[in-house]
Structures are given as structure tokens and as C-alpha cells.
Design an enzyme around this catalytic site. Structure first.
Site, mmCIF file in Angstrom:
data_model
loop_
_atom_site.group_PDB
_atom_site.id
_atom_site.type_symbol
_atom_site.label_atom_id
_atom_site.label_comp_id
_atom_site.label_asym_id
_atom_site.label_seq_id
_atom_site.Cartn_x
_atom_site.Cartn_y
_atom_site.Cartn_z
ATOM 1 N N GLY A 274 -1.998 23.113 -18.691
ATOM 2 C CA GLY A 274 -0.714 22.483 -18.986
ATOM 3 C C GLY A 274 0.276 23.293 -19.774
ATOM 4 O O GLY A 274 1.436 22.877 -19.923
ATOM 5 N N TYR A 354 11.686 16.889 -7.423
ATOM 6 C CA TYR A 354 12.093 16.282 -8.695
ATOM 7 C C TYR A 354 13.025 17.164 -9.522
ATOM 8 O O TYR A 354 13.022 17.121 -10.736
ATOM 9 C CB TYR A 354 10.888 15.823 -9.525
ATOM 10 C CG TYR A 354 9.838 16.865 -9.846
ATOM 11 C CD1 TYR A 354 9.963 17.720 -10.930
ATOM 12 C CD2 TYR A 354 8.689 16.950 -9.065
ATOM 13 C CE1 TYR A 354 8.978 18.650 -11.239
ATOM 14 C CE2 TYR A 354 7.695 17.870 -9.368
ATOM 15 C CZ TYR A 354 7.854 18.718 -10.457
ATOM 16 O OH TYR A 354 6.871 19.627 -10.753
ATOM 17 N N CYS A 380 16.827 20.333 7.897
ATOM 18 C CA CYS A 380 17.869 19.320 8.141
ATOM 19 C C CYS A 380 17.792 18.164 7.147
ATOM 20 O O CYS A 380 17.597 17.007 7.542
ATOM 21 C CB CYS A 380 17.765 18.808 9.573
ATOM 22 S SG CYS A 380 17.906 20.120 10.755
#
Ligand SMILES: Cc1ncc(COP(=O)(O)O)c(C=O)c1O
Length: 402
Positions: A274, A354, A380
């Protein structure tokens, strides 16, 4: 066929993600890139170690991912220094980059691996990784994957629910095996990162709530196919502060003390991964400093004899690579200029998913007044764009200079 330009610009994004509002990346103003010293300009040419990135584009074509081994080794060495002299295992989180050459490099340096699927296990084995140094994480292991990992002889399963524990016990018993497990505890600690990559909060799908962990360990101790080996947590990704790690560690140690008071031995502590990296102005702790701080805490609480595992991913590879793409067209617009490149959201998904932020720079810096572009791919979907605008000093399309 690609349009051919005489001296076109290639665009190169550092591999990674940044949470927050995008700012201008790239251009002649960039002096020190996040991947430095291995990813750096020499004059106006972007280099990966000693190789000009445009030369790589010419040789291998684009879009192209390229990585610096030296950068990955340098990142790993911080963890190694902090853990030297103590019983430990550094398990590279394969999801961060499962390229076989990358895995092979970590295997050669004695790393274990953190996997989340049978496919990742196959890749580790193909790269020469030692199954006895593999921890199997993930909330959704199938029974087939459990059987595969047991047959391969993985070190341990990081179990995330009681249901998974029971399924694993049944699968192990069916083949007269015992599965070594660590229970992944959700400590309900805020890692202060993007919600999509936060994994240690009560509302997240990951781990067993720390309030229910004792009951889960007691259940595990009674299951025939299970051998309790450790405890683990992983609270999120792109973490830029030390305090959430310390908070989570304390929760884990509280549980260990209660469990051992009841006679359940916990041989190893797995602190997860992390640790964040710099994409722009972030200042995450240095890996060596962070791990030393956590080890001091472990020692201060009297757990120094315990084996320590860590599962770093991003901090080992995130700034070691570049995605090289060719500028196909530049398209001036009424409200903005578009720079259409040959890499798209399928090559670099997180900006579209995100809003992750990547630094975008030119492989060959031009002269003159930079212009600002939205960098978009050929797919697209209007979401197919790199969130960070690029500042480029050339508007010509085409491949790298011939
Ligand atoms: C269980 C587990 N361990 C380790 C990691 C690696 O995290 P990072 O790449 O942020 O170091 C992840 C990433 O999501 C994970 O889910």
C-alpha cells in the site's frame, strides 16, 4: 497504417495514478520526473536508464510499456535494508505488474509473491518463483483455485471470510492436505487514500472485521483442514502517511495478544502493501523509514521474534516504467485541443475508471511556446482520456524522429 510525420512527438506517461485534481504534466518545464534517476531527460531526450525512449518506440513500436530493472531493484532495496537481520519475507504484489520479466527479476532477488488468482500463481511459477514463498490473497478465491494453490504448495492463504475458511478446509481435507492460513483482518482504519483503493474500512469488502476476528480465529482453530499460521491486513493503496499503518498494526497486535493468551499461536505478521509513490507533489514516507518505524513498534510491544511479511506492489514498480505512445493526430478544438494517441483506456484503465492522474511528457522535447492538450485514445468512449492534460512544445503528429 499510422500517419508518418517528419519529426513527430511521442507522448509518454509515467505508470501510476494520482488521486485529486489533475494539473499540467510534462513539457520543457519538467526538470525532475517521478521516476528519476532512471527515467529522466538527457538534454531534450527522455531516457529510460541509458536508452532514449524514442529509440525504444522505434525498435518495438507503440503503444509500449518499458521498465527499468535498476529502478525496481532500488525500490526493493529499501525494504530489504529495513528487514535485514530479521525473519521476514517480501511478497511482491503481482497485481501491480504481472509481466513475466518483472516477476522473474523479483524472484531472482529472493522475493516471495502475493497473488490473488490461479492465473497469477501460474505466472509466478512460469517466472521461476518459489511457491513456498507465495501468499494467496483476495476475497473471491474459487475452490478450483484453492486446490491448485494447495497442490502447488503455497506458503499460506490470506483468508478474508468465514465462508472462505470453511470452503478451504473442505477443499484441503478432500485432498488430505492442511491449508496454512492467515486471517486478513479489516482494522477499520482510514488509509486516507482514494475510496476505490481504500481497503481497510468497515464498509469495504475486504478482510474480516476486527471486531469479529477473534471468533473467526477460534473457528479456524477447530476446522480440520486449516492450520493457523498468521494474521494480516492491507488497508489500501497509494498511502502517503505512516500513521494509518501504525494504527492498523496496533489493532493486529491487540488481537495477537488475545489469541496467544488463549493458546492460539500466531507465527507471522503480514503488514500488507500500500505504500504510495510520488506522481506529482505527493511525499509518501520512504519504504525503509516506514518499515523501520513499524518494526520498532513491533519490538516495543514485545513481538520482535515474530516473522514479518510485507506485500508491496506499487512502490516497487509504479515509478519504474513508462507507457510510450505515438501521437496520431492533433485536433484543435473550440474549447480545447485534443492530442490523439495510440494508447487508450484498455492500456491504462485507471484514469477512465476513477480519474487517476498520470504525468504525460514528450519523448523529445521541442522548443517554443507549449500548448495544452487533452490526451485521448482511439476507443469510442468519451471516457477514453488521460486525465492529466499534456503540455507539449510541438504539434506535429507522427512517430519518433527517424
Ligand atoms: C492484499 C493486497 N496486498 C498487497 C497489495 C499491494 O498494494 P500496493 O500495490 O499499493 O503496494 C494489494 C493491492 O491492492 C492487495 O490487495
Amino acid at each position: 497504417m499510422r500517419p508518418q510525420g517528419t519529426a513527430g512527438a511521442s507522448v509518454c506517461g509515467g505508470i501510476g495514478e494520482r488521486n485529486g485534481i489533475g494539473s499540467l504534466g510534462g513539457g520543457a518545464s519538467v526538470m525532475r520526473l517521478p521516476g528519476a534517476p532512471e527515467v529522466a531527460y538527457r538534454g531534450d531526450s527522455l531516457h529510460l536508464e541509458d536508452l532514449p525512449v524514442s529509440e525504444l518506440a522505434r525498435r518495438f513500436g507503440t503503444p509500449l510499456y518499458a521498465y527499468s530493472m535498476a529502478s525496481m531493484q532500488r525500490a526493493l532495496s529499501g525494504y530489504q535494508r529495513a528487514l535485514a537481520g530479521r525473519d521476514h519475507l517480501i511478497c511482491y504484489a503481482v497485481k501491480a505488474n504481472s509481466n513475466l520479466a518483472v516477476l522473474q527479476s523479483f524472484a531472482r532477488q529472493g522475493c516471495g509473491f502475493d497473488i490473488v488468482s490461479g492465473g497469477e500463481l501460474e505466472r509466478v511459477l512460469a517466472a521461476g518463483g518459489d511457491p513456498a514463498r507465495v501468499v494467496f490473497s483476495g476475497v473471491g478465491k474459487t475452490r478450483a483455485e484453492m486446490a491448485q494453490a494447495l497442490a502447488a504448495g503455497v506458503l499460506c492463504f490470506n483468508v478474508e471470510s468465514i465462508g472462505e475458511l470453511e470452503a478451504l478446509s473442505a477443499v484441503a481435507s478432500a485432498s488430505s492436505r492442511t491449508a496454512k492460513v492467515s486471517l486478513r483482518v479489516n482494522p477499520d482504519v482510514d488509509a486516507k487514500t482514494h475510496p476505490y483503493i481504500s481497503t481497510g474500512l468497515r464498509g469495504n469488502k475486504f478482510g474480516i472485521a476486527h471486531t469479529e476476528a477473534l471468533a473467526a480465529f477460534r473457528r479456524a482453530a477447530k476446522l480440520p483442514g486449516i492450520d493457523v499460521a498468521g494474521i494480516d491486513c492491507h488497508i489500501g493503496s497509494q498511502i502517503t502517511e505512516s500513521s494509518p499503518y501504525v494504527e492498523a498494526l496496533d489493532r493486529l497486535l491487540d488481537l495477537v495478544e488475545t489469541l496467544e493468551g488463549e493458546g492460539t499461536a500466531i507465527a507471522h505478521l503480514d503488514l500488507g502493501g500500500g505504500l504510495g509513490i510520488a506522481y506529482d507533489t505527493e511525499t509518501p514516507p520512504d519504504a525503509e523509514d516506514l518499515i523501520r518505524r513499524l518494526l520498532e513498534r513491533i519490538d516495543a510491544r514485545g513481538h520482535g521474534r515474530r516473522k514479518v511479511l510485507v506485500e508491496p506492489g506499487r512502490s516497487l514498480v509504479g515509478n519504474a516504467g513508462v507507457l510510450v505512445s505515438e501521437v496520431l493526430y492533433v485536433k484543435p478544438g473550440e474549447t480545447k485541443n485534443f492530442c490523439i494517441v495510440d494508447a487508450a483506456m484498455n492500456d491504462l484503465a485507471r484514469p477512465a475508471m476513477y480519474g487517476a492522474w498520470m504525468r504525460i511528457v514528450e519523448c523529445e522535447r521541442g522548443q517554443g511556446e507549449p500548448q495544452v492538450f487533452d490526451v485521448v485514445g482511439p476507443i469510442c468512449e468519451s471516457g477514453d482520456w488521460q486525465r492529466s492534460p499534456a503540455r507539449a512544445t510541438t504539434t506535429r503528429a507522427g512517430g519518433p524522429p527517424k
